[in-house]
Design an enzyme around this catalytic site. Structure first.
Site, PDB file in Angstrom:
ATOM      1  N   GLU A  93       0.824  -1.204   0.000  1.00  0.00           N
ATOM      2  CA  GLU A  93       0.000   0.000   0.000  1.00  0.00           C
ATOM      3  C   GLU A  93       0.861   1.258   0.000  1.00  0.00           C
ATOM      4  O   GLU A  93       1.770   1.406   0.809  1.00  0.00           O
ATOM      5  CB  GLU A  93      -0.937   0.005   1.204  1.00  0.00           C
ATOM      6  CG  GLU A  93      -1.900  -1.170   1.260  1.00  0.00           C
ATOM      7  CD  GLU A  93      -2.890  -1.182   0.099  1.00  0.00           C
ATOM      8  OE1 GLU A  93      -2.990  -0.165  -0.625  1.00  0.00           O
ATOM      9  OE2 GLU A  93      -3.567  -2.212  -0.088  1.00  0.00           O
ATOM     10  N   CYS A 156      -8.318  -1.363   8.234  1.00  0.00           N
ATOM     11  CA  CYS A 156      -6.934  -1.428   7.744  1.00  0.00           C
ATOM     12  C   CYS A 156      -6.404  -0.036   7.413  1.00  0.00           C
ATOM     13  O   CYS A 156      -5.298   0.333   7.816  1.00  0.00           O
ATOM     14  CB  CYS A 156      -6.854  -2.315   6.499  1.00  0.00           C
ATOM     15  SG  CYS A 156      -7.056  -4.081   6.822  1.00  0.00           S
ATOM     16  N   HIS A 182      -1.358  -5.575   2.348  1.00  0.00           N
ATOM     17  CA  HIS A 182      -2.540  -6.427   2.339  1.00  0.00           C
ATOM     18  C   HIS A 182      -2.184  -7.801   1.781  1.00  0.00           C
ATOM     19  O   HIS A 182      -1.408  -7.901   0.823  1.00  0.00           O
ATOM     20  CB  HIS A 182      -3.651  -5.817   1.470  1.00  0.00           C
ATOM     21  CG  HIS A 182      -4.602  -4.954   2.222  1.00  0.00           C
ATOM     22  ND1 HIS A 182      -4.771  -3.604   1.950  1.00  0.00           N
ATOM     23  CD2 HIS A 182      -5.450  -5.239   3.243  1.00  0.00           C
ATOM     24  CE1 HIS A 182      -5.687  -3.110   2.772  1.00  0.00           C
ATOM     25  NE2 HIS A 182      -6.109  -4.069   3.571  1.00  0.00           N
TER      26      HIS A 182
END
Length: 216
Positions: A93, A156, A182
């Site tokens: 991410e 998250c 993730h």
């Protein structure tokens, strides 16, 4: 998200890499993010001790627990890990946004809609992990990996944003780096998926790469 107040505990003798995963949610009995980081807890990489902590899949409470861990262990590197259904690869991410917008209730029954993670906080924070170097090394090892521009707007993303805010604003973390990864479903959870051993191997690569970049 409440401001952090530090008592400046004594730094650990051996530098720590803090890994976090989430407890099960959404009706599934397992969460691969926790299983993956738990498998690495207690190991050592490049002179750093790996420590895994489980966060609850709950708005607010997950950040409180993360903050306590940051205060206690003062890690040199933090990688938070979460499960993302529908993804086929390890998703590195790039950005956390200042938005909680839950598509479903969390494990405490909370479902914030269009709420900021932090009032008056910046719109977004970027990961400080060497994501492209990590991506290259993962792919060289035959792992499915990708860069992602969206960590969603569920728990998250809240944890990712909260982590980066602390690292950006607390002086004791001026040399620390962090970010979010993730992972897909496990095979027993459905399609698409990834074996747990590949998730663990991918995280090992990410840690080695991040620590190598920090030492330069």
């Amino acid at each position: 998200m409440e401001p952090m107040t530090y008592t400046l505990p004594q730094a650990p003798k051996r530098p720590v890499v803090l890994l976090t995963g989430f407890g099960a949610f959404g009706g599934s009995p397992v969460n691969p993010s926790w299983l993956a980081v738990q498998a690495l807890s207690g190991r050592q990489i490049a002179g750093h001790r790996l420590l895994a902590k489980q966060l609850p899949t709950e708005f607010g409470q997950s950040l409180h627990q993360l903050q306590r861990c940051l205060q206690q262990y003062r890690p040199a590197l933090v990688i938070c890990v979460g499960q993302a259904s529908g993804r086929r690869a390890l998703s590195l991410e790039r950005v956390a946004i200042n938005l909680n917008d839950a598509h479903m209730a969390d494990n405490a029954g909370k479902q914030p809609i269009d709420c900021p993670v932090l009032e008056d906080g910046p719109p977004a924070y970027f990961s400080t992990l060497p994501l492209k170097a990590m991506l290259t090394q993962m792919k060289n090892e035959g792992l499915a990996a990708e860069l992602s521009l969206s960590a969603g707007s569920y728990v998250c993303n809240q944890v990712f944003y909260g982590l980066m805010h602390v690292l950006a604003t607390q002086k004791i973390f001026k040399c620390s780096h962090g970010g979010f990864i993730h992972v897909p479903y496990l095979p027993e959870q459905g399609e698409p998926n990834m074996p747990l051993k590949d998730m663990v191997r991918g995280l090992q690569i990410a840690i080695r790469c991040a620590l190598s970049e920090q030492s330069k």
